[in-house]
Structures are given as structure tokens and as C-alpha cells.
Design a protein around this motif. Structure first.
Motif: not given
Length: 382
Positions: A39-53
Motif C-alpha cells: 500500500i502506498q499512501l500520498p506523501r502528505n497523507y494524514s489521518v486527521d485530514s478530511e481529504t480523500t484520494y
């Protein structure tokens, strides 16, 4: 030439190390055993962010994951495509059993529906529960895997919106059934297929025949693209097909280019500001997430507004930028630009001065703000 593409793939694999890579083992009751995932997550991935990918499922992840993940990481870094979550399924010891196909090319059989159901019933829910996934999903396969991904198209409401088929090993009747299905799809679907001049002959002939039939489809919901690469074989075409497919799938996401600026924005019946809003609304509709407004697009819309002498559009843009980037010099710069074009030099000067206390952006810094201040001051003297 082959060495060149090998170097490109190695470069992307090295770049991929900078992204967040996770190794998981999923216990599958559908398959009666464990499956290893990359599994590769985005560089700026944060569990606290509301952004979805967007989610990309990679079959044969034991060898196909790195080329895909590397391309995603590289292109997302330059904002050519969005950040994505990439999940590869290791099938090094199970691929033949996983990809057993029904002879009619329409449905999976009792023998192989375990792997089909594993993706639908176990893998996707697991990823959606644990990671921030948008509604836009892509599936990628090579030879046997490229044929297998087609079965997900025959669902009443396909869960995948984009299919990347690299040198598919098509079973009998798949070509005809695929043509029939793609012709009646009701949701926007991207379908990419590739072969090469030195591809396996047994596969290449069917792929060429398939392309001829898919090209004849008239369905505005289907975005179909085909590549027949020169100087490539069954394996090297993978390194060339992946970036081509991603580029096509995320065409709408790309920053405004010179061509789009000249051929669409300047000639549009809509104001430049309305064009921008529609562009971002369409992206949210297609990809299931909202793209952050980028400076490249702001500059393009401001330039078009000035060129078309559309002061109202420039004002709306300045207000939008101020709302999106209140702490950035961008907000002061474009509001100052509006006041300057509107003839209110005093307000323009105040806005440019206020920008000196804000944070610089990619293109706007203190030197540019000072230059604008001096320009306005000189204009006020005349």
C-alpha cells in the motif's frame, strides 16, 4: 531504447521510496488463506485530514506495484494528477488460480469467484475502512490480469470507474461482450488498452481486433484510449502504458495549459471566472473529491480576465482567492490587481502594502509586491 525505459522504471521505483509504503497481510475467508498487500499512501497523507484520494487497485502487485506507484508519486508531485492511494495484491504464487476464466468471457465461475469476491467483498471494504478513499477507483491488470479486470464491467453498477488493460490475454467472446457492455454504460468510464509491435502474437491479434470494435462504440459516457507502441514487447510496454493511461484518466485534473487557455478559456462564452468554477465542479463530480485551487489556474484566469477586459470576473476571482488563501500574498496581490484595473489606485496600493505582511506563494513574493507598489505610486503621481 529498451535500456532507456528500464532506467525510467528504476528511477520511478527509487522515487517511490520517498512516499509512504505499507506492507499488510489480509486474512481472506473467501480465499481460505492470507494475501499480502503493498500500500502506498500520498506523501502528505494524514489521518486527521478530511481529504480523500482516488484508489488504484493493482493486480500482480508483486511486479506491477512499483511501476504504478512510482508513476503516481512522480506525476502527483508535479500536480499533473491527484495524489492517490495505491494497493497492490501479491499474486506471485497464485495468479493462475486467481485468473481462471469462464470460457464465455462474461462471468466468473465457481472455481475463480473466490478472488473476484476477495476484491469486492474483502479488499475494498478493508481499504475504505482504514484509509481515506474517494469514490473514484481504478483497476490495473497485465495479460491474464488485464482480461480479468473486465469482469468488473459486467456488474450492474461497476465499482471501478477506470480500467487499465495492458496487453490483455483475452478469453473467447470477451471482445464481443466487452463491446456490447461498453456501449451501454450509464456512468462515465475510462478504458485504456495497450499492445506493442513485439507483443506476444497470440495476444496481439486479439487486441488489435478488440481495438477496432471498441473504437466503433458511440457512447458519450465512455472515454476510450488505445496505444500500439513501437519498439516494445509484452513486458516493456507496461512502462510506457502506465503514464499514458494515467495522463488520459486525469486529463480533466491537469493544471490549465497554454492550449486550454487559448483554445477554450479565451474563446468560451462563459466568463473566465465561471469557466474556472465549472472546471473544478466537473473535477469534483468525476473524481469524487474537491481539488485545492492551484496558483497556476489562478494566474491563467486572472490573465484571461484582463485580456477580455472582464473586471467583474477579476473581482470574483480576487474574492475567491482571498477566501481560499487569507494568509497568503495571493489574496492581497489579486485584490490589488482588481482595484488597479477598476481604477481605484489608492485601494490597490493599500492591498499591495498589506501583502508584505503575508506569506509568499509559489510565484508571489515581497519583490513582486514592492514592484506593484512602486508601479501604482508612479501611476498616482501622473
Amino acid at each position: 531504447m529498451k535500456k532507456f525505459y528500464t532506467l525510467i522504471i528504476l528511477f520511478l521505483m527509487a522515487l517511490n521510496l520517498q512516499a509512504q509504503a505499507i506492507y499488510k497481510t489480509l486474512d481472506s475467508y473467501k480465499l481460505g488463506g492470507e494475501r499480502k498487500l503493498k500500500i502506498q499512501l500520498p506523501r502528505n497523507y494524514s489521518v486527521d485530514s478530511e481529504t480523500t484520494y482516488p484508489l488504484i487497485i493493482v493486480l500482480d502487485g508483486d511486479y506491477l506495484f512499483e511501476p504504478v506507484a512510482g508513476n503516481i508519486d512522480y506525476q502527483a508531485y508535479w500536480e499533473s494528477i491527484p495524489d492517490c492511494i495505491v494497493v497492490g495484491i501479491n499474486q506471485v504464487n497464485t495468479r493462475k488460480d486467481d485468473f481462471i476464466n469462464n470460457i464465455d468471457g462474461v462471468a466468473v465461475t465457481e472455481e475463480n469467484n473466490g478472488f473476484y469476491d476477495f476484491i469486492n467483498v474483502e479488499l475494498l471494504p478493508y481499504v475504505e475502512e482504514n484509509y481515506k478513499v474517494s469514490s473514484f477507483k481504478i483497476i490495473i491488470g497485465h495479460d491474464l490480469g488485464a482480461n480479468f479486470i473486465n469482469y468488473y464491467l459486467f456488474e450492474d453498477s461497476p465499482i471501478f470507474r477506470a480500467f487499465i488493460s495492458l496487453s490483455p490475454d483475452l478469453v473467447p467472446e470477451m471482445v464481443n461482450k466487452l463491446q456490447e457492455r461498453l456501449a451501454v454504460l450509464q456512468q462515465e468510464t475510462f478504458y485504456y488498452m495497450a499492445t506493442a509491435d513485439a507483443d506476444l502474437k497470440a495476444l496481439r491479434n486479439d487486441i488489435i481486433d478488440c481495438d477496432a470494435k471498441l473504437k466503433s462504440i458511440e457512447n458519450e459516457k465512455l472515454n476510450y484510449m488505445f496505444d500500439n507502441f513501437n519498439d516494445a514487447n509484452h513486458y516493456s510496454l507496461v512502462g510506457r502504458g502506465i503514464p499514458r493511461a494515467l495522463n488520459e484518466i486525469f486529463q480533466l485534473y491537469k493544471p490549465i495549459s497554454r492550449e486550454e487557455y487559448k483554445e477554450k478559456i479565451l474563446t468560451s462564452q462563459d466568463s473566465p471566472y465561471d469557466y474556472l468554477i465549472k472546471k473544478y465542479e466537473n473535477m469534483a463530480y468525476f473524481y469524487g473529491f474537491e481539488k485545492t485551487l492551484i496558483e497556476n489556474d489562478i494566474r491563467a484566469i486572472a490573465s484571461a480576465s484582463n485580456k477580455k477586459d472582464d473586471i467583474e470576473s477579476l473581482e470574483k476571482l480576487a474574492i475567491l482567492v482571498s477566501e481560499k488563501f487569507p494568509r497568503s500574498m495571493l489574496s492581497a496581490y489579486y485584490m490589488g490587481m482588481f482595484h488597479e484595473r477598476d481604477g481605484n489606485l489608492k485601494k490597490a496600493l493599500l492591498k499591495y502594502k498589506s501583502g508584505l505582511l503575508l506569506e509568499p506563494s509559489q510565484y508571489i513574493d515581497k519583490e513582486i509586491m514592492l514592484d506593484k507598489m512602486y508601479e501604482v505610486q508612479d501611476a498616482m503621481k501622473n
